[in-house]
Design a protein around this motif. Structure first.
Motif, PDB file in Angstrom:
ATOM      1  N   LEU A 209      42.345  57.873  71.337  1.00  0.00           N
ATOM      2  CA  LEU A 209      43.062  58.043  69.880  1.00  0.00           C
ATOM      3  C   LEU A 209      41.964  57.644  69.003  1.00  0.00           C
ATOM      4  CD1 LEU A 209      45.351  58.069  67.847  1.00  0.00           C
ATOM      5  CD2 LEU A 209      45.924  55.759  68.788  1.00  0.00           C
ATOM      6  N   HIS A 210      40.778  56.644  69.274  1.00  0.00           N
ATOM      7  CA  HIS A 210      39.946  56.132  68.297  1.00  0.00           C
ATOM      8  C   HIS A 210      38.803  56.519  68.344  1.00  0.00           C
ATOM      9  CE1 HIS A 210      43.245  53.431  66.882  1.00  0.00           C
ATOM     10  NE2 HIS A 210      43.383  52.855  68.207  1.00  0.00           N
ATOM     11  N   GLY A 211      38.517  57.390  69.259  1.00  0.00           N
ATOM     12  CA  GLY A 211      37.157  57.936  69.540  1.00  0.00           C
ATOM     13  C   GLY A 211      37.040  59.226  68.579  1.00  0.00           C
ATOM     14  N   TYR A 212      35.648  59.871  68.626  1.00  0.00           N
ATOM     15  CA  TYR A 212      35.213  60.849  67.852  1.00  0.00           C
ATOM     16  C   TYR A 212      36.475  62.245  67.908  1.00  0.00           C
ATOM     17  CZ  TYR A 212      30.694  58.968  66.727  1.00  0.00           C
ATOM     18  OH  TYR A 212      29.517  58.117  66.349  1.00  0.00           O
ATOM     19  N   THR A 213      36.647  62.683  66.986  1.00  0.00           N
ATOM     20  CA  THR A 213      37.113  64.124  67.169  1.00  0.00           C
ATOM     21  C   THR A 213      36.007  65.026  66.899  1.00  0.00           C
ATOM     22  OG1 THR A 213      37.482  64.519  64.751  1.00  0.00           O
ATOM     23  CG2 THR A 213      39.345  63.408  66.140  1.00  0.00           C
TER      24      THR A 213
ATOM     25  N   PRO B 265      46.230  57.361  75.073  1.00  0.00           N
ATOM     26  CA  PRO B 265      45.176  56.386  75.502  1.00  0.00           C
ATOM     27  C   PRO B 265      44.320  55.712  74.236  1.00  0.00           C
ATOM     28  CG  PRO B 265      45.173  58.368  76.862  1.00  0.00           C
ATOM     29  CD  PRO B 265      46.187  58.562  75.750  1.00  0.00           C
ATOM     30  N   SER B 266      44.141  54.555  74.148  1.00  0.00           N
ATOM     31  CA  SER B 266      43.306  54.358  72.680  1.00  0.00           C
ATOM     32  C   SER B 266      41.991  54.548  72.638  1.00  0.00           C
ATOM     33  CB  SER B 266      43.497  52.607  72.452  1.00  0.00           C
ATOM     34  OG  SER B 266      43.030  52.088  73.670  1.00  0.00           O
ATOM     35  N   VAL B 267      41.491  54.772  73.955  1.00  0.00           N
ATOM     36  CA  VAL B 267      40.136  55.164  73.997  1.00  0.00           C
ATOM     37  C   VAL B 267      39.951  56.691  73.276  1.00  0.00           C
ATOM     38  CG1 VAL B 267      39.861  56.042  76.374  1.00  0.00           C
ATOM     39  CG2 VAL B 267      37.715  55.215  75.267  1.00  0.00           C
TER      40      VAL B 267
END
Ligand code: PLP
Length: 395
Positions: free
Chosen positions: A68-72, A64-66
């Motif tokens: 994938l591109h969110g903070y780790t 899910p792109s939200v």
């Protein structure tokens, strides 16, 4: 009230390498790109291995792109840190733990974080010259003092010079192998002597001298072994980057690993997290953390770099130039036929050959040639090198 003078100076000071690169771009517009031979930058010229794009595509399709591109997490995604630790354990038999892997934005961030984590007032950091020019910037921003130890005549380690350079204030020695700018790969025997020297110095003063292994070129060798430093010296902090191995220099991804056997490993790792936090280097690029985790130990087409190296090295030697035998990375370090490397570079420019004088690497009288360029560029440049050699009476 004024702005920070040191930072302003750093921002305004023109990097020699960038200046040559910009000159090359302007010249290409004037006379055509195929007539300019720009050997200034260490930007990888081969494509990333196919696994990189395959993994990017897979992640985009499946995650899910939200997410994938969110903070780790600040130190990196847990599964990525685990993959790095497992890889280092399996590949090198090294004692590494997930808890002490910190994902960063390339080697530059790995180094600034590691140096900031270690440095206290009065600390010195030893570098072997010639060396990557940014070491001075990184060490000084961390509040440390640069101490240089010149390499030996063949650009391997001069252990007597290192013995003199490492003193009671030395917090760490930075080692870069395969080396930028010389292409030398330090051998196991000399590294063992260095490890014994650092252990002796650590024992004498009752505090470790750390070794910072700056390793963006680890995979880029042409047969030479690159010994894994934590296996030779436990107080080694690995500063790795995927910039060169995976040809991902623009994506800014790498890691710091503090091995289990390192003195005060937990304290040092906590300081790494603190330094990452204070420098704003938290949560390295999330997509590329995951890509890197799937491509550990892989590299672009090293055979292409080897072809470039052989072509240029054989030609330059035939033309009478003296070069350091290149064993790794993608640089040739060539002796200037006149005392001033800058003057030599100016003459080379007449033939549209753009070379970097060694002065900014901390030694005089050499030039660096980055052979990470398309092979036809090297082929077309050879008559120009031959003419340059003739001008100096070498052929
Ligand atoms: N260390 C050395 C020896 C390098 O040559 C470079 C880049 O050329 C770096 C560190 C910085 O690498 P990165 O682009 O991964 O920050």
């Amino acid at each position: 009230m004024s702005i920070n003078r040191i930072m302003r100076h750093l921002g305004e000071e023109r990097s020699v390498i960038r200046e040559i690169f910009e000159y090359g771009n302007a010249r290409k517009k004037e006379i055509g790109a195929d007539k300019v031979f720009d050997f200034s930058l260490g930007n990888p010229s081969v494509a990333p291995p196919p696994e990189v794009n395959a993994e990017i595509a897979r992640l985009i399709a499946e995650m899910p792109s939200v997410q994938l591109h969110g903070y780790t997490s600040a130190a990196g995604a847990p599964e990525v840190r685990a993959a790095v630790a497992d890889y280092l354990k399996t590949k090198f038999g090294a004692p590494m733990s997930t808890e002490r892997v910190y994902m960063t934005c390339g080697a530059a961030a790995s180094l600034t974080i590691a140096l900031t984590a270690m440095s206290e007032a009065g600390d010195e950091f030893v570098v072997v010259t010639p060396c990557f020019p940014e070491y001075r910037v990184f060490i000084e921003q961390a509040g440390g003092k640069v101490v240089t130890a010149k390499a030996a005549a063949d650009f391997h380690l001069d252990l007597a010079a290192l013995e003199r350079a490492v003193g009671i204030h030395t917090k760490a020695v930075i080692l870069n192998s395969p080396n930028n700018p010389t292409g030398v790969v330090y051998g196991r025997a000399e590294l063992k002597v260095l490890a014994a020297l650092l252990q002796k110095k650590s024992d004498e003063r009752g505090a470790p001298v750390y070794l910072i292994a700056d390793e963006p070129y680890r995979e880029l060798t042409y047969g030479a072994e690159v010994p894994f430093l934590p296996n030779l010296y436990p107080h080694t902090v690995l500063c790795y980057s995927f910039s060169k191995s995976l040809s991902l220099a623009g994506e800014r991804i790498g890691y710091i690993a503090v091995p289990d056997g390192c003195a005060d490993a937990d304290g040092l790792f906590a300081a790494v997290c603190g330094a990452g936090r204070s420098l704003g280097y938290v949560c390295a690029p999330a997509l590329f953390q995951r890509v890197a985790a799937k491509c550990l130990g892989k590299s672009g087409d090293i055979a292409a770099y080897r072809e470039n190296r052989d072509l240029l090295w054989n030609a330059l030697r035939a033309y009478g130039f003296a070069c350091v035998p290149p064993e790794g990375a993608f640089y040739l370090f060539v002796k200037s036929p006149e005392p001033s490397a800058k003057a030599f570079c100016e003459r080379a420019k007449k033939y549209e050959l753009l070379l970097v004088p060694s002065d900014s690497f901390g030694v005089e009288g050499y030039v660096r040639i980055s052979y990470c360029v398309a092979k036809p560029t090297i082929e077309r440049s050879l008559p120009a090198f031959a003419q340059l050699a003739k001008e100096y009476g070498l052929i």
